[in-house]
Design an enzyme around this catalytic site. Sequence first.
Site, PDB file in Angstrom:
ATOM      1  N   GLU A 141     -10.487 -13.559  19.423  1.00 39.39           N
ATOM      2  CA  GLU A 141     -11.862 -13.396  18.931  1.00 39.39           C
ATOM      3  C   GLU A 141     -12.604 -14.638  19.394  1.00 39.39           C
ATOM      4  OE1 GLU A 141     -14.797 -14.371  16.990  1.00 39.39           O
ATOM      5  OE2 GLU A 141     -13.665 -14.305  15.102  1.00 39.39           O
TER       6      GLU A 141
ATOM      7  N   CYS B 120     -18.994 -17.566  14.127  1.00 42.23           N
ATOM      8  CA  CYS B 120     -18.981 -16.707  15.318  1.00 42.23           C
ATOM      9  C   CYS B 120     -20.092 -15.670  15.240  1.00 42.23           C
ATOM     10  CB  CYS B 120     -17.620 -16.040  15.469  1.00 42.23           C
ATOM     11  SG  CYS B 120     -17.000 -15.351  13.960  1.00 42.23           S
TER      12      CYS B 120
END
Length: 525
Positions: free
Chosen positions: A264, A301
Amino acid sequence: MISGKNYIGNKLSSEGDITFKTFNPLTNTENEIIFTEASDQEIEETVELANEAFKKFKKISGKKKSDFLNTIAEEILALDDLLLQIYTQESGLNIDRAISERGRMIWQLRMFADLVKEGSWVEATIDTEISDRKPIPKPDLRKILFPLGPVVVFGASNFPLAYSTAGGDTSAALAAGCPVIVKSHPMHAGTGEMVSSAIIKAAEKTGMPNGVFSNLNSSGIKVGQVLVKHPNVKAVGFTGSVGGGRVLFDLANQRVEPIPVFAEMGSVNPVILMPKAAKQRGEEWANTYAGSITLGSGQFCTNPGLIIGIKDDVLEGFIQTLAEEIVKVEPSCMLHPDIIGNFERNKSEVSSQKGVFIKADYTNDVPKNHGRQVIITVEGDTFLKNTTLHQEVFGPFSMVVQCEDKSQLLEVINNLEGQLTGTILAEKDELNQNKDIFEALQNRVGRIIYNGVPTGVEVCPSMQHGGPYPASTDSRFTAVGIHSIKRWVRPISFQNWPDELLPDELKNGNPLKISRLINNKIESE
Ligand code: NAP
């Protein structure tokens, strides 16, 4: 309480020569404890132990794994204030954030404990034999999800608890039946060791095989690379930069036996501000986004790094308010001098590109390691021509792209890299009249948000946290929520297998009373 050693299963070990310390960004000083990086021999021993542990762990019942996961949660809570204290010293994040992140980690562990206790997650699928089928009889076939083997987890710098040692990747892998080797993040090695001690205690208390969990220290990239290349490692979980994730993905694919790397990575999380929404609620959205961009010093993120609109006076007004509001936010401490160094470098690289205008720049003096927020603007044309402007600037930073018209706005969306999230700020009728924008955005993202902010990732089954590359290396999977367990399993079919030798999940009598798909009908007992 913290030894600075590696956990090779339940053994503390420090045979290596390389040592390092963590850093307190708030006091701008090194923390005292000395950590020893794992040596090649210790890595070998760890993987062998995990491989041995897998032989037993893969057969352990869902109820026992559930006890293990719940006991990890209890042991972590028992670490109490000491854990929170180390967390703040190694990350510069405040105590409230520490408590909320611990809560999220505990919730994830318990969520997977419930999932494996109930048991239906293995997707048991049974097609019984039809011996008189013509022209050939149909065999008896039964399928379930089966753990892959030892998994290596690279924790995230920005989530020392919820996405690190006992975070989402680890709890999902243990729930699946995979031993876990954590490559501890060097920025929070002490937090990692404390959490590891809780996992080891829980493993011992609940009778798990030694080697079901290990924690290896490292101060550089070597330990992680050796682990990813090791033939007995069968999958990798990673959260961090695109550069790091990509190297590990490539290494895993160059192996004789390639293995999956679920990384990720970066995302700029585009936000489309539609003209009517900008006109009717522009001020409100500007206020909301000033908060979202600076939340946690932008170290998420899902931070909104890109806002796209159509150039007019209304968009100009929105930019003006956003610029005014964002400089009112007091800058906060970033995680580590390396992170702030990257932030400053990337911020100035992007800001110095041709055609970029700086609209807000927090220029007051701030304590060391605090991240100063910036808002820049560019024309749609400039953005389309210069891919440096498409990169993630990890920190309190956002860029507003002013497009000439709707067709350029669509072109900008179509030229974006894959993203974790995409947001549309629009009035209801505007949304209905611009389905092409919504559809274009849908192609680029894993989660699409209407009238909200991308920051804040709910942990629940319907959450998708992952998106087309480079948001993640495999957009078919999520890193958050119960479905993240599917990264660590593979389907296996049993053909004409004697009932007594089948896994309990597939036996005729359904002893675990789980929900199963039998001859295309869902049945539960
Ligand atoms: P990182 O540099 O990608 O490192 C993450 C982990 O992977 C660390 O444990 C690191 O080990 C390891 N690693 C990195 N490159 C490697 C390589 N080539 N080979 C083997 N292992 C490697 O990320 P970070 O330290 O968490 O933060 C640095 C930057 O990553 C930030 O400035 C930010 O841009 C980005 N980041 C993005 C997100 C996001 O969610 N999008 C989250 C966190 C960070 P070592 O530290 O031991 O080298």
